[in-house]
Scaffold this motif. Structure first.
Motif, PDB file in Angstrom:
ATOM      1  N   ALA A  18       0.838  -1.206   0.000  1.00 38.67           N
ATOM      2  CA  ALA A  18       0.000   0.000   0.000  1.00 38.67           C
ATOM      3  C   ALA A  18       0.871   1.252   0.000  1.00 38.67           C
ATOM      4  O   ALA A  18       0.577   2.226  -0.716  1.00 38.67           O
ATOM      5  N   LYS A  19       1.948   1.251   0.771  1.00 38.12           N
ATOM      6  CA  LYS A  19       2.867   2.398   0.801  1.00 38.12           C
ATOM      7  C   LYS A  19       3.549   2.589  -0.548  1.00 38.12           C
ATOM      8  O   LYS A  19       3.790   3.712  -0.969  1.00 38.12           O
ATOM      9  N   ARG A  20       3.896   1.480  -1.211  1.00 35.62           N
ATOM     10  CA  ARG A  20       4.519   1.540  -2.535  1.00 35.62           C
ATOM     11  C   ARG A  20       3.542   2.029  -3.594  1.00 35.62           C
ATOM     12  O   ARG A  20       3.945   2.559  -4.611  1.00 35.62           O
ATOM     13  N   GLY A  21       2.259   1.732  -3.371  1.00 31.73           N
ATOM     14  CA  GLY A  21       1.247   2.113  -4.339  1.00 31.73           C
ATOM     15  C   GLY A  21       1.076   1.112  -5.469  1.00 31.73           C
ATOM     16  O   GLY A  21       0.359   1.376  -6.423  1.00 31.73           O
ATOM     17  N   LYS A  22       1.724  -0.044  -5.368  1.00 27.04           N
ATOM     18  CA  LYS A  22       1.586  -1.085  -6.390  1.00 27.04           C
ATOM     19  C   LYS A  22       2.092  -2.397  -5.826  1.00 27.04           C
ATOM     20  O   LYS A  22       2.766  -2.434  -4.801  1.00 27.04           O
ATOM     21  N   GLY A  23       1.772  -3.476  -6.532  1.00 27.30           N
ATOM     22  CA  GLY A  23       2.256  -4.797  -6.143  1.00 27.30           C
ATOM     23  C   GLY A  23       1.131  -5.784  -5.958  1.00 27.30           C
ATOM     24  O   GLY A  23       0.007  -5.417  -5.627  1.00 27.30           O
ATOM     25  N   ILE A  24       1.466  -7.067  -6.184  1.00 27.57           N
ATOM     26  CA  ILE A  24       0.474  -8.136  -6.054  1.00 27.57           C
ATOM     27  C   ILE A  24       0.829  -9.138  -4.960  1.00 27.57           C
ATOM     28  O   ILE A  24       0.036  -9.988  -4.616  1.00 27.57           O
ATOM     29  N   GLY A  25       2.054  -9.050  -4.453  1.00 33.50           N
ATOM     30  CA  GLY A  25       2.482 -10.002  -3.428  1.00 33.50           C
ATOM     31  C   GLY A  25       3.992 -10.032  -3.310  1.00 33.50           C
ATOM     32  O   GLY A  25       4.651  -9.008  -3.498  1.00 33.50           O
ATOM     33  N   ILE A  26       4.515 -11.214  -3.026  1.00 33.15           N
ATOM     34  CA  ILE A  26       5.954 -11.354  -2.847  1.00 33.15           C
ATOM     35  C   ILE A  26       6.492 -12.492  -3.695  1.00 33.15           C
ATOM     36  O   ILE A  26       5.788 -13.434  -4.030  1.00 33.15           O
ATOM     37  N   ARG A  27       7.771 -12.377  -4.029  1.00 29.51           N
ATOM     38  CA  ARG A  27       8.487 -13.395  -4.782  1.00 29.51           C
ATOM     39  C   ARG A  27       9.531 -13.989  -3.836  1.00 29.51           C
ATOM     40  O   ARG A  27      10.351 -13.283  -3.267  1.00 29.51           O
TER      41      ARG A  27
END
Length: 107
Positions: A18-27
């Motif tokens: 949320a802080k980054r403003g993007k992303g779907i999860g972790i790798r």
């Protein structure tokens, strides 16, 4: 088998995304290094690539490259706070030992 996140890890990842403003999860992955042979890799993921093995956990995607999957099957990723320290902890049933500094592990 599956690779999963605890509620604590999912909250931390969701907050960071949320802080980054993007992303779907972790790798997640492993790399060869250290005195015990392997070390964990973790990075935030913005998209799924064709070679990714995808697990859904706590509303997030956990992406793993096929070469790392045999080392990570059954792993639960947790986020813990102990005193002033906090960070991710890999609860990996495949681990057979860790080096003294805790940076690498062996299967």
């Amino acid at each position: 088998m599956t690779v999963s996140l605890t509620e604590s890890a999912a909250r931390h990842v969701s907050s960071y995304l949320a802080k980054r403003g993007k992303g779907i999860g972790i790798r997640l992955g492993v790399k060869t290094t250290g005195c015990s042979g392997l070390a964990y890799k973790l990075e935030y993921a913005d998209e799924v690539t064709p070679e990714d093995v995808v697990f859904d956990s706590q509303g997030l995607k956990v992406l793993i490259d096929p070469k790392s999957l045999p080392y990570l099957e059954g792993t639960e990723l947790d986020f813990v706070k102990e005193g002033l320290n906090e960070g991710f902890r890999f609860n990996n049933p495949n681990e057979r030992g860790r080096c003294g500094c805790g940076e690498s592990f062996r299967i």
